[in-house]
Design an enzyme around this catalytic site. Structure first.
Site, PDB file in Angstrom:
ATOM      1  N   ASP A  11       0.956  -1.112  -0.022  1.00 13.95           N
ATOM      2  CA  ASP A  11      -0.046   0.016  -0.080  1.00 13.95           C
ATOM      3  C   ASP A  11       0.773   1.221   0.049  1.00 13.95           C
ATOM      4  O   ASP A  11       1.756   1.396   0.719  1.00 13.95           O
ATOM      5  CB  ASP A  11      -0.790   0.208   1.270  1.00 13.95           C
ATOM      6  CG  ASP A  11      -2.128  -1.152   1.037  1.00 13.95           C
ATOM      7  OD1 ASP A  11      -2.024  -1.825   0.072  1.00 13.95           O
ATOM      8  OD2 ASP A  11      -2.767  -1.159   2.270  1.00 13.95           O
ATOM      9  N   ASP A 130     -13.930  -5.030  -2.567  1.00 16.31           N
ATOM     10  CA  ASP A 130     -13.847  -4.978  -0.964  1.00 16.31           C
ATOM     11  C   ASP A 130     -15.352  -5.309  -0.435  1.00 16.31           C
ATOM     12  O   ASP A 130     -16.329  -4.802  -0.830  1.00 16.31           O
ATOM     13  CB  ASP A 130     -13.447  -3.666  -0.469  1.00 16.31           C
ATOM     14  CG  ASP A 130     -12.152  -3.290  -0.846  1.00 16.31           C
ATOM     15  OD1 ASP A 130     -11.399  -4.201  -1.337  1.00 16.31           O
ATOM     16  OD2 ASP A 130     -11.718  -2.055  -0.664  1.00 16.31           O
TER      17      ASP A 130
END
Lengths: 251, 196
Positions: A11, A130
């Protein structure tokens, strides 16, 4: 035999690698280019870079970082975050990205999946989803889990496949950051339902979790971040353990 | 020095990066005359084989490529372009190597695209010198070139046995991506650059 892939996820925020617990409370874990190179040396099969603030802040992923990675790295990598149009994807492709991952932009404009697949081929298009369990139903969430949609996860993934997605990156927001294991039930359901590769994400905390997800579901790859970044699970150790369970890996 | 056929079919940044890491010099080929400047030729390619063939035809370089006697390496779709025909877009290709490019059959219980690292069964060939049999390379493709005992120099298994690498005289093709296949892929590119 086709190997199960181990994919560290980096990330990225402001050119640095971070990993949040449930996407809050970010920690700095280093320089993405150097980390990427180290992972390739360790035997990572592929890397994913997600610009986690991109969607929220409407930022474009840094092309220069992608080029630096491509210059050094001899394994494939995927870039996600802030990709909303063909031009974004093309710039990343030309900078050396093997695949792009789209999430919110695909939910808001499903045709984007078809357009990207048409122009670059479906192998270039990863749809990241997600998901969170809400009143017994798996629901697609956006913006790192901040925003619920009206889409049911199973239906959305099927639609994404039909539109031209080449791969699904499925993150369970209920499991992400908990280190209690992957959401194997949902991953198995999805993996059986579609005919494109599935990457499991969210919940990896121990080697056993990887063994479990590969032996109990049909997923093709497993992704994790913090357990790799902080050296809790060295990739060579993980792969040797998977091999002992007759899971095909690249050593 | 390697010349890369620049016909507009996809990204070559990863390929040129790999060559740079290996210290192999390269340049781009945009016209027939430019072929003469290079000892080895790479035909890259990603995406749709039919669309790639259209671009190659428009480049006007097909006849020149057919006539080459120096080592030529087609990578991924670049390899498929060397075959006779692809089911992708029902495309007529260069037919430098008389083989067929076909769509994987999902009825074989496989996911499509074939994506990831797969073992390669290698025949004795200079292209794979120093690469152990069953080494894994990185593949990403939905169409494959049929297995053929004459032209096949390496095979992979995905639902069925197919051509991971082919050779006919000075023309070579690899279905996997050597520029993304770690140390083994880099060795293969180096081997290619050393072919006489």
């Amino acid at each position: 035999m086709l190997s199960k892939r181990i994919i560290p996820c980096l990330d990225v925020k402001d050119g640095r690698t971070v990993k949040g617990v449930n996407f809050v409370d970010l920690k700095d874990a280093g320089d993405p280019v150097e980390l990427a190179w180290q992972y390739a040396q360790q035997g990572a099969d592929e890397l994913v870079f997600l610009d986690i603030t991109a969607t929220y802040e409407r930022r474009k992923t840094m092309i220069e970082m992608v080029k630096s990675v491509a210059r050094q790295l001899n394994i494939p990598f995927t870039i996600g975050g802030g990709i909303t149009e063909i031009a974004d994807a093309e710039a990343l492709l030309n900078a050396g990205a093997d695949k792009i991952s789209i999430n919110s932009a695909a939910v808001k404009n499903p045709q984007l999946i078809a357009d990207l697949a048409e122009v670059f081929g479906r192998q270039f298009v990863v749809v990241a989803v997600d998901t969170k369990l809400v009143e017994g139903r798996n629901m697609v969430h956006l913006n790192g889990g901040r925003l619920i949609t009206e889409l049911e996860t199973e239906k959305w993934i099927k639609q994404a496949e039909d539109l031209g997605a080449g791969e699904i990156l499925l993150t369970s927001m209920d499991h992400d950051g908990t280190k209690q294991g992957f959401d194997c039930n949902l991953l198995q359901t999805i993996s059986q339902m579609i005919n494109i590769p599935v990457i499991a994400s969210g919940g990896a905390g121990a080697i056993d979790h990887f063994t479990e997800v590969f032996t109990t579901t049909g997923v093709d790859a497993a992704l994790a971040a913090s357990v790799f970044h902080f050296g809790e699970i060295p990739i060579p150790v993980l792969k040797n353990e998977l091999k002992k369970h007759n899971i095909p890996v690249r050593l | 020095m390697i010349g890369i056929v620049n016909y507009g079919a996809g990204n070559i940044f990863s390929l040129t990066s790999a060559l740079s890491r290996l210290g192999i010099t390269y340049g781009m080929i945009n016209s027939e005359e430019e072929f003469d400047q290079y000892s080895h030729i790479i035909i890259p390619g990603v995406g749709h084989a039919g669309a790639a063939m259209d671009k190659l035809n428009k480049s006007g370089l097909v006849d020149k490529i057919r006539s080459l006697t120096k080592p030529v390496l087609g990578i991924c779709v670049g390899m498929q372009l060397l075959t006779d025909h692809s089911e992708e877009g029902d495309a007529t290709l260069t037919n430098i190597i008389p083989l067929q490019t076909k769509l994987f059959d999902k009825e074989l219980g496989i996911k499509i695209p074939h994506m990831g690292w797969n073992n390669v069964e290698i025949k004795n060939n200079l292209l794979f010198e120093g690469v152990e049999n069953q080494t894994q390379f990185y593949f990403v493709h939905s169409y494959f070139i049929e297995y053929n005992p004459i032209f096949g120099i390496a095979t992979a298994d995905y639902g069925l046995k197919y051509s991971a690498a082919v050779q006919k005289e000075n023309f070579y093709g690899v279905q996997f991506h050597p520029e993304k296949s770690g140390a083994a892929g880099e060795r293969l590119l180096l081997n290619f650059s050393n072919l006489k």
